[in-house]
Design a protein around this motif. Structure first.
Motif, mmCIF file in Angstrom:
data_model
loop_
_atom_site.group_PDB
_atom_site.id
_atom_site.type_symbol
_atom_site.label_atom_id
_atom_site.label_comp_id
_atom_site.label_asym_id
_atom_site.label_seq_id
_atom_site.Cartn_x
_atom_site.Cartn_y
_atom_site.Cartn_z
ATOM 1 N N LEU A 117 0.831 -1.203 0.000
ATOM 2 C CA LEU A 117 0.000 0.000 0.000
ATOM 3 C C LEU A 117 0.867 1.255 0.000
ATOM 4 N N ALA A 118 1.980 1.228 0.726
ATOM 5 C CA ALA A 118 2.893 2.378 0.751
ATOM 6 C C ALA A 118 3.536 2.589 -0.613
ATOM 7 N N LEU A 119 3.912 1.496 -1.279
ATOM 8 C CA LEU A 119 4.498 1.618 -2.617
ATOM 9 C C LEU A 119 3.492 2.179 -3.617
ATOM 10 N N VAL A 120 2.266 1.700 -3.554
ATOM 11 C CA VAL A 120 1.230 2.198 -4.464
ATOM 12 C C VAL A 120 0.944 3.668 -4.184
ATOM 13 N N GLY A 121 0.877 4.034 -2.918
ATOM 14 C CA GLY A 121 0.624 5.438 -2.559
ATOM 15 C C GLY A 121 1.758 6.344 -2.994
ATOM 16 N N GLY A 122 3.010 5.893 -2.820
ATOM 17 C CA GLY A 122 4.163 6.687 -3.251
ATOM 18 C C GLY A 122 4.205 6.852 -4.757
ATOM 19 N N GLY A 123 3.919 5.772 -5.476
ATOM 20 C CA GLY A 123 3.889 5.859 -6.936
ATOM 21 C C GLY A 123 2.798 6.790 -7.423
ATOM 22 N N THR A 124 1.629 6.723 -6.790
ATOM 23 C CA THR A 124 0.534 7.611 -7.167
ATOM 24 C C THR A 124 0.902 9.065 -6.913
ATOM 25 N N ALA A 125 1.555 9.337 -5.794
ATOM 26 C CA ALA A 125 1.952 10.709 -5.480
ATOM 27 C C ALA A 125 2.959 11.226 -6.500
ATOM 28 N N VAL A 126 3.900 10.386 -6.894
ATOM 29 C CA VAL A 126 4.896 10.809 -7.889
ATOM 30 C C VAL A 126 4.230 11.112 -9.221
ATOM 31 N N VAL A 127 3.303 10.261 -9.633
ATOM 32 C CA VAL A 127 2.602 10.477 -10.905
ATOM 33 C C VAL A 127 1.781 11.753 -10.852
ATOM 34 N N LEU A 128 1.106 12.004 -9.739
ATOM 35 C CA LEU A 128 0.294 13.220 -9.625
ATOM 36 C C LEU A 128 1.150 14.479 -9.640
ATOM 37 N N VAL A 129 2.272 14.457 -8.954
ATOM 38 C CA VAL A 129 3.142 15.634 -8.920
ATOM 39 C C VAL A 129 3.732 15.893 -10.304
ATOM 40 N N LEU A 130 4.217 14.854 -10.963
ATOM 41 C CA LEU A 130 4.772 15.035 -12.306
ATOM 42 C C LEU A 130 3.700 15.506 -13.284
ATOM 43 N N ALA A 189 1.051 17.306 -12.553
ATOM 44 C CA ALA A 189 0.747 18.713 -12.266
ATOM 45 C C ALA A 189 1.825 19.631 -12.825
ATOM 46 N N VAL A 190 3.080 19.235 -12.709
ATOM 47 C CA VAL A 190 4.172 20.056 -13.242
ATOM 48 C C VAL A 190 4.091 20.144 -14.759
ATOM 49 N N LEU A 191 3.844 19.028 -15.417
ATOM 50 C CA LEU A 191 3.764 19.036 -16.881
ATOM 51 C C LEU A 191 2.558 19.831 -17.383
ATOM 52 N N VAL A 192 1.429 19.702 -16.705
ATOM 53 C CA VAL A 192 0.241 20.463 -17.107
ATOM 54 C C VAL A 192 0.469 21.952 -16.910
ATOM 55 N N SER A 193 1.132 22.331 -15.819
ATOM 56 C CA SER A 193 1.391 23.757 -15.598
ATOM 57 C C SER A 193 2.358 24.311 -16.640
ATOM 58 N N LEU A 194 3.351 23.520 -17.042
ATOM 59 C CA LEU A 194 4.254 23.972 -18.104
ATOM 60 C C LEU A 194 3.514 24.131 -19.424
ATOM 61 N N LEU A 195 2.643 23.198 -19.741
ATOM 62 C CA LEU A 195 1.853 23.296 -20.966
ATOM 63 C C LEU A 195 0.932 24.501 -20.930
ATOM 64 N N LEU A 196 0.343 24.761 -19.790
ATOM 65 C CA LEU A 196 -0.531 25.930 -19.638
ATOM 66 C C LEU A 196 0.257 27.220 -19.786
ATOM 67 N N ALA A 197 1.476 27.261 -19.260
ATOM 68 C CA ALA A 197 2.308 28.463 -19.392
ATOM 69 C C ALA A 197 2.657 28.712 -20.854
ATOM 70 N N VAL A 198 2.957 27.655 -21.586
ATOM 71 C CA VAL A 198 3.266 27.812 -23.010
ATOM 72 C C VAL A 198 2.029 28.279 -23.773
ATOM 73 N N ALA A 199 0.864 27.738 -23.447
ATOM 74 C CA ALA A 199 -0.373 28.134 -24.133
ATOM 75 C C ALA A 199 -0.710 29.588 -23.858
#
Length: 109
Positions: A60-73, A75-85
């Motif tokens: 459960l800790a591994l799944v939660g950590g992986g989910t957190a990493v995916v969500l953070v990455l 969010a960063v990629l979406v914000s970069l795309l939004l800044a370019v747009a």
């Protein structure tokens, strides 16, 4: 003038040991030495790799950590795309305004 100057190797300083002289040994065939009885040598057991215990809590800790990493990455990629747009849209608006100003200036003359 055009020849490179190679550095000379400095001579060793301090105490130096003379080179060891190796004398060849003669081998006489047919002579066998008597085996010397000795105590049996114990072979050390090779340590096995520890097995990873995957308990439900660690899974459960591994799944939660992986989910957190995916969500953070994400969010960063979406914000970069939004800044370019947003930057592209603002540059397009500036181009339209400049074109309008230049066109109206040309009509007044």
């Amino acid at each position: 003038m055009f020849r490179p100057k190679l550095p000379t190797m400095p001579q060793p300083t301090g105490l130096t040991t003379p080179a060891a002289v190796i004398h060849p040994t003669t081998i006489t065939p047919g002579t066998q030495a008597a085996p010397v009885p000795s105590a049996p040598v114990a072979v050390p057991a090779t340590p096995s790799r520890p097995v990873v215990q995957l308990t439900p809590g660690t899974a459960l800790a591994l799944v939660g950590g992986g989910t957190a990493v995916v969500l953070v990455l994400g969010a960063v990629l979406v914000s970069l795309l939004l800044a370019v747009a947003i930057t592209g849209a603002s540059v397009a608006i500036c181009a339209v305004v400049l074109r309008s100003l230049l066109a109206s200036e040309a009509k007044r003359r």
